[in-house]
Structures are given as structure tokens and as C-alpha cells.
Motif scaffolding. Structure first.
Motif, PDB file in Angstrom:
ATOM      1  N   UNK A  72       0.911  -1.441   0.210  1.00 10.99           N
ATOM      2  CA  UNK A  72      -0.235  -0.138   0.389  1.00 10.99           C
ATOM      3  C   UNK A  72       0.927   1.271   0.194  1.00 10.99           C
ATOM      4  N   UNK A  73       1.978   1.495   1.171  1.00  8.50           N
ATOM      5  CA  UNK A  73       2.665   3.380   0.997  1.00  8.50           C
ATOM      6  C   UNK A  73       2.759   2.942   2.409  1.00  8.50           C
ATOM      7  N   UNK A  74       3.606   3.890   3.235  1.00  7.37           N
ATOM      8  CA  UNK A  74       3.820   4.065   4.287  1.00  7.37           C
ATOM      9  C   UNK A  74       4.224   5.676   4.648  1.00  7.37           C
ATOM     10  N   UNK A 124       3.379  -0.044  -4.547  1.00 10.75           N
ATOM     11  CA  UNK A 124       2.513  -0.026  -5.587  1.00 10.75           C
ATOM     12  C   UNK A 124       1.305  -0.440  -6.297  1.00 10.75           C
ATOM     13  N   UNK A 125       0.314  -0.376  -4.748  1.00 13.46           N
ATOM     14  CA  UNK A 125      -1.369  -0.374  -5.137  1.00 13.46           C
ATOM     15  C   UNK A 125      -1.926   0.829  -5.155  1.00 13.46           C
ATOM     16  N   UNK A 126      -1.158   1.940  -3.856  1.00 17.35           N
ATOM     17  CA  UNK A 126      -1.603   3.441  -4.900  1.00 17.35           C
ATOM     18  C   UNK A 126      -1.198   3.830  -5.802  1.00 17.35           C
ATOM     19  N   UNK A 127      -0.072   3.448  -6.275  1.00 16.05           N
ATOM     20  CA  UNK A 127       0.321   4.541  -7.192  1.00 16.05           C
ATOM     21  C   UNK A 127      -0.121   3.843  -8.676  1.00 16.05           C
ATOM     22  N   UNK A 152      -2.940 -10.337   1.291  1.00 18.06           N
ATOM     23  CA  UNK A 152      -4.217 -10.291   0.402  1.00 18.06           C
ATOM     24  C   UNK A 152      -5.140 -10.703   0.306  1.00 18.06           C
ATOM     25  N   UNK A 153      -5.295 -10.185   2.155  1.00 21.39           N
ATOM     26  CA  UNK A 153      -6.319  -9.621   2.972  1.00 21.39           C
ATOM     27  C   UNK A 153      -6.934  -7.920   2.402  1.00 21.39           C
ATOM     28  N   UNK A 154      -6.048  -7.345   2.176  1.00 22.46           N
ATOM     29  CA  UNK A 154      -5.486  -5.871   1.785  1.00 22.46           C
ATOM     30  C   UNK A 154      -6.361  -5.832   0.247  1.00 22.46           C
ATOM     31  N   UNK A 155      -6.016  -6.382  -0.968  1.00 23.00           N
ATOM     32  CA  UNK A 155      -6.552  -6.282  -2.115  1.00 23.00           C
ATOM     33  C   UNK A 155      -7.727  -6.068  -1.727  1.00 23.00           C
ATOM     34  N   UNK A 156      -9.254  -6.928  -0.811  1.00 25.42           N
ATOM     35  CA  UNK A 156      -9.795  -7.271  -0.373  1.00 25.42           C
ATOM     36  C   UNK A 156     -10.786  -6.210  -1.207  1.00 25.42           C
ATOM     37  N   UNK A 157     -10.814  -5.173  -1.015  1.00 25.72           N
ATOM     38  CA  UNK A 157     -12.009  -3.825  -0.949  1.00 25.72           C
ATOM     39  C   UNK A 157     -11.186  -3.503  -1.866  1.00 25.72           C
ATOM     40  N   UNK A 158     -10.832  -3.053  -1.975  1.00 29.59           N
ATOM     41  CA  UNK A 158      -9.874  -2.853  -3.698  1.00 29.59           C
ATOM     42  C   UNK A 158     -10.456  -3.675  -4.741  1.00 29.59           C
ATOM     43  N   UNK A 159     -10.281  -5.146  -5.105  1.00 30.68           N
ATOM     44  CA  UNK A 159     -10.565  -5.812  -5.795  1.00 30.68           C
ATOM     45  C   UNK A 159     -11.949  -5.123  -5.442  1.00 30.68           C
TER      46      UNK A 159
END
Length: 295
Positions: free
Chosen positions: A72-74, A94-97, A118-125
């Protein structure tokens, strides 16, 4: 990142169907998983499709070290001390980019990524947005999508991906290409003494995938390296490029580390490669009265 085999120059070799399916899925707004063994062209297929869409391309190497913060980033620690948690001191991962640019996030080796990440991607997807602590809500720009590649579950070091991830993705299976297609790939990527020799090198590599004592065979990358090493080795020894011993030595170097011998076998990888090499290229010259120049 090393280039995946199956795409050379500007074209995809024998991947027209997969290209069409991927383009259609991304155009529909779907997230996609490309599933297949290593060396089947997953990464370079996506690169070609991304280029045709004029999309940015953020690559993530999937492994146990990929944490949510790396994805995600920091916040920059030094700047936080002096300026606090301000949006401008956040360093996008890279995700936010990819989200801000409306590009593609490509996750290699999806089934090696920790479940927490992977759970970080669930809402994004599903929602095309993510809430980042102290930063707030980030919505993806139009065109954003998630594409992942994964090896079959039984590959070494892989784990099962949760049903929640599968429910948010479409799957495109990518198996090994035909012998003709793999010969074309080798022809575009490495020098070889003759078409017949190249086809035998490909046949040797393909034979590793069905050998009874091998759990894992080689991809077409093995044939590419075999041809390249054979070329250089023949030059250094001052012999013909179709020399039998040169080819065997090149095969041992190129393939013995790529294959995996089944636990039930007592043989070494080198033994299996030599057996297959003799079956494809013929026995060692002199063992059957053959001319040493024949290969």
C-alpha cells in the motif's frame, strides 16, 4: 524482473486466445488471475496487453516479505517527525500508485503472498477503494485493475488462496505451448546450429514434463538457455555446434537445476537429463558406430 517466456519482440507466440480473454476481462472491469506453470508467458502477456491499453503497469513480486505496508505504502518516518502525518509525506506503494494512475497492479506469485497482505486487496478488488490509516479513503481512477499470476497450488512454496480472493477474480488458465510454438520462441531468443537441432532441444525439454521420475519439468526457458550455452561452449572448445558432448554438457547446465526429481526416486537430476538427452539426440557417438558429427 526477468522477462517471462512466450513473448518475444512485439508479439505473443501462440497466445492469441489468452490475449483476447485478458483484454475482454479487463475491459469489463474484472480482476484476473493468470494461472499456469513458470515460463508460460504470463508476465509478458500482461505487458503486451497493458501496452495496448496505454496503461501504467505496477509490478509486485509476491513472496513472504510482501507486507501490507510494502504493497500500500507508508508515511516517511523522518518527515513524520518534523511535519506529522500529512498526506504529502505519504510514500505510495505499488497499489496506490496503480490506483491513482488508473493503471494495472500486477501481482506475481499470488499464492506465495501472505494472507494478511492478500486481505488488503479484497476491498480494492470489489469496491475500487481502500481506507489507509491516517491517510484516509483512496479511490481508484478509471481503468484501474488487479491482475495476478500464480503457479499451480502443488508447486513448491505455494499455498492455497482464500475463497474470498477467488470470488473477486476471474481465472485464465495458461498451460505449456505447443512444440511448434516453443521452437519458434527458441528461434527468436537464442542461436542454434540447425532447425532439426533446435526441435530436438525443445523435445528434450518437453520430455522432462512427463518423465515418470520427475515431479517438476522445465519450461521453454530451459531450451533457450540450452541453445545459448551450447553455442558459447562450442565456440570455446572450437568444435561444431552440433557436437554431441557439447550438447549434453549444455543440457546438464541448463536443465539439471530446473527439474525436480520425485522423492520416491534415488536418481540424480543429471542422470535423468543424460537419459533423456540420449533418447532425443541419440546415444553417445561411438557407442553405436554413429558418425560423431551426427546429432
Amino acid at each position: 524482473m526477468t522477462e517471462d517466456s512466450g513473448v518475444t519482440g512485439g508479439g505473443v507466440v501462440d497466445r492469441e486466445r489468452e490475449t483476447e480473454l485478458l483484454e475482454a476481462a479487463l475491459a469489463s472491469g474484472a480482476n484476473v488471475v493468470l494461472e499456469g506453470p513458470p515460463g508460460t508467458g504470463k508476465t509478458t502477456l500482461l505487458r503486451r496487453v497493458a501496452a495496448s491499453r496505454a496503461s501504467s503497469f505496477a509490478l509486485v513480486e509476491g513472496n513472504a516479505e510482501l507486507t501490507p505496508a510494502r504493497l500500500v505504502g507508508h508515511f516517511d518516518p523522518a518527515l513524520v517527525l518534523s511535519r506529522g502525518y500529512q498526506p504529502e509525506v505519504f510514500v505510495d506503494g505499488p497499489l496506490l500508485t496503480a490506483m491513482r494512475a488508473g493503471g494495472l497492479l500486477y501481482v506475481e506469485e499470488l499464492n506465495r503472498v501472505p494472507e494478511e497482505t492478500l486481505n488488503t486487496l479484497l476491498a480494492v478488488m470489489s469496491e475500487r477503494e481502500i481506507v489507509v490509516p491516517r491517510l484516509g479513503l483512496v479511490r481508484a481512477a478509471p481503468g484501474f485493475g488487479v491482475v495476478a499470476a500464480m503457479n499451480p497450488y502443488d508447486a513448491v512454496g505455494t499455498a492455497r488462496v482464500s475463497s474470498a480472493v477467488h470470488d473477486r477474480t476471474c481465472r485464465i488458465a495458461m498451460g505449456y505451448q505447443s512444440a511448434e510454438a516453443e521452437s519458434r520462441i527458441v528461434a527468436l531468443r537464442a542461436p542454434f546450429p540447425s532447425d532439426a537441432w533446435r526441435d530436438r532441444a525443445v523435445a528434450l525439454v518437453r520430455a522432462t514434463r512427463s518423465h515418470r521420475e520427475l515431479r517438476v519439468g522445465s519450461s521453454v526457458r530451459g531450451a533457450i538457455d540450452l541453445a545459448g550455452i551450447n553455442h558459447q561452449l562450442a565456440r570455446s572448445r572450437g568444435v561444431a555446434e552440433d557436437d554431441w558432448q557439447v550438447g549434453l554438457d549444455a543440457a546438464l547446465v541448463a536443465l539439471s537445476g530446473r527439474i525436480r526429481v520425485d522423492e520416491s526416486s534415488t536418481r540424480k537430476p543429471e542422470d535423468v537429463i543424460e537419459e533423456l538427452y540420449a533418447a532425443v539426440f541419440g546415444p553417445r557417438p561411438g557407442d553405436d558406430g554413429a558418425d560423431p558429427g551426427e546429432a
